[in-house]
Write a protein that holds these residues in place. Structure first.
Motif, mmCIF file in Angstrom:
data_model
loop_
_atom_site.group_PDB
_atom_site.id
_atom_site.type_symbol
_atom_site.label_atom_id
_atom_site.label_comp_id
_atom_site.label_asym_id
_atom_site.label_seq_id
_atom_site.Cartn_x
_atom_site.Cartn_y
_atom_site.Cartn_z
ATOM 1 N N VAL A 306 -9.651 -6.569 -2.250
ATOM 2 C CA VAL A 306 -9.610 -5.119 -2.442
ATOM 3 C C VAL A 306 -8.616 -4.562 -1.424
ATOM 4 O O VAL A 306 -8.728 -4.856 -0.230
ATOM 5 N N TRP A 307 -7.641 -3.766 -1.889
ATOM 6 C CA TRP A 307 -6.652 -3.249 -0.961
ATOM 7 C C TRP A 307 -6.035 -1.950 -1.467
ATOM 8 O O TRP A 307 -6.122 -1.617 -2.631
ATOM 9 N N GLY A 308 -5.394 -1.242 -0.536
ATOM 10 C CA GLY A 308 -4.717 0.001 -0.875
ATOM 11 C C GLY A 308 -4.547 0.861 0.355
ATOM 12 O O GLY A 308 -5.187 0.652 1.390
ATOM 13 N N GLY A 309 -3.672 1.849 0.271
ATOM 14 C CA GLY A 309 -3.487 2.779 1.371
ATOM 15 C C GLY A 309 -2.789 2.183 2.574
ATOM 16 O O GLY A 309 -2.204 1.106 2.525
ATOM 17 N N PHE A 310 -2.876 2.876 3.697
ATOM 18 C CA PHE A 310 -2.194 2.471 4.927
ATOM 19 C C PHE A 310 -2.946 1.345 5.621
ATOM 20 O O PHE A 310 -4.146 1.442 5.847
ATOM 21 N N GLN A 311 -2.240 0.281 5.987
ATOM 22 C CA GLN A 311 -2.866 -0.865 6.637
ATOM 23 C C GLN A 311 -2.107 -1.317 7.882
ATOM 24 O O GLN A 311 -2.373 -2.382 8.432
ATOM 25 N N GLY A 312 -1.152 -0.513 8.331
ATOM 26 C CA GLY A 312 -0.386 -0.868 9.515
ATOM 27 C C GLY A 312 -1.109 -0.503 10.796
ATOM 28 O O GLY A 312 -2.248 -0.022 10.799
ATOM 29 N N GLU A 313 -0.434 -0.724 11.917
ATOM 30 C CA GLU A 313 -1.007 -0.424 13.228
ATOM 31 C C GLU A 313 -1.126 1.089 13.418
ATOM 32 O O GLU A 313 -0.266 1.862 12.981
ATOM 33 N N GLY A 314 -2.198 1.489 14.072
ATOM 34 C CA GLY A 314 -2.387 2.902 14.350
ATOM 35 C C GLY A 314 -3.009 3.660 13.196
ATOM 36 O O GLY A 314 -3.646 3.075 12.315
ATOM 37 N N THR A 315 -2.826 4.966 13.193
ATOM 38 C CA THR A 315 -3.440 5.837 12.197
ATOM 39 C C THR A 315 -2.370 6.545 11.376
ATOM 40 O O THR A 315 -1.351 6.989 11.915
ATOM 41 N N LYS A 316 -2.621 6.662 10.112
ATOM 42 C CA LYS A 316 -1.763 7.455 9.229
ATOM 43 C C LYS A 316 -2.687 8.274 8.341
ATOM 44 O O LYS A 316 -3.403 7.723 7.500
ATOM 45 N N THR A 317 -2.688 9.551 8.520
ATOM 46 C CA THR A 317 -3.631 10.427 7.814
ATOM 47 C C THR A 317 -3.126 10.691 6.405
ATOM 48 O O THR A 317 -2.535 11.735 6.111
ATOM 49 N N VAL A 318 -3.413 9.733 5.538
ATOM 50 C CA VAL A 318 -2.873 9.774 4.193
ATOM 51 C C VAL A 318 -3.992 9.599 3.171
ATOM 52 O O VAL A 318 -4.990 8.923 3.441
#
Length: 459
Positions: A306-318
């Motif tokens: 299951v995957w989707g959205g932002f998965q990089g380091e830190g926070t991304k308010t998306v």
């Protein structure tokens, strides 16, 4: 020579047999890699020559759109049953190479095991049948039953050549039993005969919402979120008792017979110990069924990713516009893979959150295999195991899916006898694959015993 001479015969021939097996294992017949097509062909040629030397007749390499199929027969036992022996000579890729103790195509014997790619899956186990037939012919002059070989080179890539060959050659391949050694004992000294394999269907689900990712401060709480929509949708697939809630999902699932329940109970593990070994505080599954019943005799619907959205380091308010899931179902009995996919699609569409869109990509499909453990051909196999191992084989239902087994059963309308001699921890598909020489020795004797016992079956 009398039948009692077989242990001595095989002991005297062991060095020769192992040297021949090493030759075959040295051929890198990796069916998945185009660069190894010449090696796959070389492995087929090696097998055809070995079958000829063993005394089989009408040995032929049948070319296909993929890799060759090797066929051979010896039909000189009129009025006796015909046993069709199936196996595969192709092997898995060897990566990661650095994890092998010795090179994968330089067979090495150590600690009572032979190490090489294909040692247990399936060259080593198939080799036992070639040498068992050869031994009977050298000692007795003729086989107690009619024997055919049908060996493919695409098993590891789920190729289409064998099903097409079976459909086109039903009469040629007709048999009273299909004998396969491409599985394992339950544990050292404890043989088993698989009477059920689960079918399979798979799909990938994509849920999409807005035309682009959105800022969660500007739009959060007011627009559909693809991840929320997907996870809430996936949560509808099971109830609190572990049952699949898709309407009609259990259609075709058979009730276990008393004999099946007894056999399954005989090898159900200590579930608390198993949970601990797996690093779990408890097992989980469909309520009212044991571990072996859940993993071998009941259907499942599992999330594999299951995957989707932002998965990089830190926070991304998306707020993500898209989310994905991969689902596989293991099927039993007469559950239909396509009908199951259709039912899941209807369920997902009917439970989809407003404002979200659904896209489904179906994947692989395979029907389940099941046979009656009381069939004489299977009971005689259990007798053969008991004669050699001193312990009668347990009839099991395995959770995996091997589509070719169901294909043989349906096309030839013959019982499939799965007499494996591997062990679960022999690293098939992994580095340092190996095959126990103790089971090599006992496997030869068990196959000889089975071919003699099969002669007793009525046809």
């Amino acid at each position: 020579m009398s039948a009692s001479r077989y242990p001595e015969y095989f002991a005297e021939a062991k060095d020769r047999h192992l040297n021949e097996l090493k030759e075959w294992l040295s051929i890198p017949s990796i069916s998945a890699l185009t660069a190894h097509k010449p090696d796959v062909n070389a492995a087929a040629k090696w097998l055809a020559d070995a079958l000829t030397r063993a005394g089989m007749e009408k040995v032929k390499i049948h070319e296909t759109k993929g890799h060759p199929i090797v066929y051979a027969e010896r039909l000189k036992a009129p009025g006796r049953p015909t046993v069709l022996i199936y196996g595969h000579y192709d092997v898995q890729p060897v990566d990661p190479l650095n994890l092998w103790t010795t090179p994968p195509f330089e067979p090495d014997i150590r600690d009572g095991k032979i190490y090489a790619r294909g040692a247990t899956d399936d060259k080593g186990q198939l080799f036992l049948h070639v040498k068992a037939v050869e031994a009977i012919l050298r000692q007795e002059g003729e086989l107690p039953v009619n024997v055919k070989f049908c060996v493919e080179g695409e098993e590891e890539v789920s190729g289409a050549s064998l099903p097409e060959f079976l459909a086109a050659n039903r009469e040629k391949l007709a048999a009273d039993a299909v004998l396969i050694s491409d599985s394992s004992l339950l544990e050292p000294g404890k043989p088993s005969i698989c009477t059920g394999l689960r079918g399979l269907c798979s799909l990938e689900v994509t849920v999409s919402t807005a035309k682009t990712d959105l800022h969660s401060g500007l739009y959060g709480g007011a627009v559909p979120n693809a991840l929320h929509a997907l996870t809430s949708l996936l949560a509808t697939l099971h109830d609190e008792r572990g049952r699949v809630t898709v309407e009609g999902f259990y259609e075709g699932v058979p009730e276990l017979t008393s004999l099946e329940k007894e056999q399954l109970a005989s090898y159900n593990p200590d579930e608390k110990k198993l949970a601990s070994e797996l690093g779990l505080t408890a097992l989980y599954g469909e309520e009212g069924f044991s571990f072996v019943e859940r993993t071998g005799a009941r259907p499942t619907l599992e999330l594999n990713g299951v995957w989707g959205g932002f998965q990089g380091e830190g926070t991304k308010t998306v707020i993500p516009k898209e989310a994905h899931a991969k689902i596989t179902c293991r099927l039993v009995g007469s559950q239909d893979p396509q009908a199951t996919l259709d039912r899941i699609e209807r369920h997902l569409n009917s439970h989809l959150q407003p404002g979200a869109k659904l896209r489904i990509q179906p994947g692989e499909k395979a029907i389940a295999f099941s046979c009656d453990p009381s069939d004489p051909m299977l009971q005689l196999a259990a007798d053969a195991y008991e004669e050699v191992y001193g312990q009668r084989a347990v009839f099991t239902k395995d959770g995996g899916s091997i589509p070719v087994v169901a294909t043989f059963a349906s096309v030839l309308q013959a019982p499939v006898v799965m007499m494996g001699f591997g062990l679960p921890d022999e690293n098939l598909h992994a580095p340092d694959e190996h095959f126990s020489l103790d089971n090599f020795d006992k496997g030869l004797l068990t196959i000889v015993s089975y071919l003699h016992k099969a002669a007793q079956a009525s046809v």
